[in-house]
Design a protein around this motif. Sequence first.
Motif, short mmCIF file in Angstrom:
data_model
loop_
_atom_site.label_atom_id
_atom_site.label_comp_id
_atom_site.label_asym_id
_atom_site.label_seq_id
_atom_site.Cartn_x
_atom_site.Cartn_y
_atom_site.Cartn_z
N ARG A 139 0.71 -1.00 -0.12
CA ARG A 139 0.00 0.05 -0.30
C ARG A 139 0.94 1.16 -0.26
NH1 ARG A 139 -4.63 -1.95 4.35
NH2 ARG A 139 -6.08 -3.08 2.75
N GLU A 140 1.29 1.08 0.48
CA GLU A 140 2.51 2.51 1.01
C GLU A 140 3.66 2.32 -0.69
OE1 GLU A 140 4.44 5.78 1.94
OE2 GLU A 140 2.66 5.27 3.01
N ARG B 176 1.06 3.62 -3.04
CA ARG B 176 0.84 5.49 -3.06
C ARG B 176 1.84 5.96 -3.36
NH1 ARG B 176 1.93 9.89 0.80
NH2 ARG B 176 3.83 8.31 1.52
N ASN C 117 2.06 8.64 -6.84
CA ASN C 117 1.99 10.20 -6.77
C ASN C 117 3.33 10.66 -7.88
OD1 ASN C 117 0.10 10.26 -3.95
ND2 ASN C 117 1.40 10.13 -2.64
N ASP D 119 -5.42 6.33 0.62
CA ASP D 119 -5.97 6.41 1.83
C ASP D 119 -7.10 6.12 2.24
OD1 ASP D 119 -2.48 7.73 1.88
OD2 ASP D 119 -3.83 9.69 0.86
N ARG E 192 -6.89 2.69 4.84
CA ARG E 192 -6.29 3.33 6.20
C ARG E 192 -6.68 4.08 6.47
NH1 ARG E 192 0.26 5.69 4.06
NH2 ARG E 192 0.75 3.41 3.40
#
Length: 513
Positions: free
Chosen positions: A371-372, A375, A379, A461, A464
């Motif tokens: 997930r990180e 992201r 981005n 996001d 989370r």
Amino acid sequence: MDKQDHKLLNQTILALFPRAEKYSEFHLENSFVDIANLSTLLSIPVNQIIYGRRGTGKTHLFTYQSFKLKQKGAMTVNIDLRTVGSNGGIYGDKKTSLNERASALTRDVLIYTINEFLNYVLYTKKEEVVLEDFEEIYEQLHQAINQIEIVGTLQSNQNEKHIELNENQESKEKTTGNIIKGRPYNRISFPSINKLFNKLIEIMKIDSIFIFLDEWSEIPIELQPYLADLLRRTLFPIKKISLKIAAIQYRSNFIIQKDSHSYIGLELGSDIATSIDLDELVVFENNFDTSRDFFSRFIFNHITNQGYNNDILQKYRITTSKELIDIMFSDQDAFDEIIKASEGNPRDAIQILQESAMKANGFKISQEHIREGARQFFNKSKEYNVRAREDAYPFLQWIIRSVIKERGVRAFLLGASRRNELIDFLYSNRVLHIIKSGIIDLDNPDRRYRVYAIDYGCYIDLLRADKAPQGLLSYKNERNNVKYIKVLENQYGPLVLERAVLKLEEYRKSMNK
């Protein structure tokens, strides 16, 4: 596996290349994962268009298929349309007329092709072909492709049929004598080119030739119908030649329809088949098992053929894709997350996996690492590209509000015949994904819809914050309770369509307030 060995294993991921052209032919052959009989479909000697956005594996597929066909005795020509020609700047030069630009592009493609014929004869068929005969026809063909009309007056006794394109986008056959005035420009003589190509192939003693045209969508879109038309007239009539074109669907234009009886370009389904769309093959929602099988073999094949830190694989006797996935990821949910995050796009999967491996460092890759990593990838790439277009980012934010925040889902429907430039832009940049086509309206069976899913990076996001989308689509039942659809069907009634169809006119109204 201890922390140091996990670190070495994760480094094998960091050594992967996202783009196929960076790999050797050996690597591409051994890392290819066939799905839905793609290899068989491409081996059929018919003209075909293969659709797929960037990163879906078009170049890898073409390279692999070219290698396999050569093993079977066929000749293959691989053309990257980004690099063809010595004066590529003319293709996008709006000051130059369309007929000159299209002729220059076609000339470059045809000359590249016959030069590959020459290389094939010199390095593969040298002992079987009489070079003098080949060179004679080769030179005639080269001259036919490069015919020019010269400034001034040129007398000739020979009349010749040829095709010209004019500024009104008309293609017509003329019979002329060579008394010509005006500045030089290229002219393509189709009958002579067809005849000379057939002679050349006969001398080469070859039964089948496959020409792979990659990166079609990199050609200026206004030129594409002209190149398609010129290829249809020059190469399509040659029985032993089959063309395969790799294109991005919404960045391609194969035809200009003049009236009900005439057109410039290629008539899809008639002149050329469009049976392959790579975008929908390994979408997780369409088939869980197929997606898991494809991506486990995809990761395994690339890592084991890369040759980087392979000692760690030998140390733990990793010989199957299942063994690698089990030791690389913390659990099945983590592996499934990489498939969801990539939305079925192999190149995106590699880049998200690399970001995730950096986060994991000396540990197994977990769902949170992915997930990180997703992201970070979103981005740095997709969001950046969307923001670069001033009107695209507000439109994307409106879609996210309308679909995810207001409806609690991550997909929506649009009419299959409806085209919107911003939707196409977001789709081409892999921020929207078509996960199913041909949805039928039960009350109006002639209406068809596409299902667009919003990219994982747009709601990462929310995952989370426990505000993740609850399904693909939603509807309200007779008691006004919201129900979520997680597995798509082929047809829906008004109960679902009323809530699932995205009303683009509402965005225009919001912008006018």
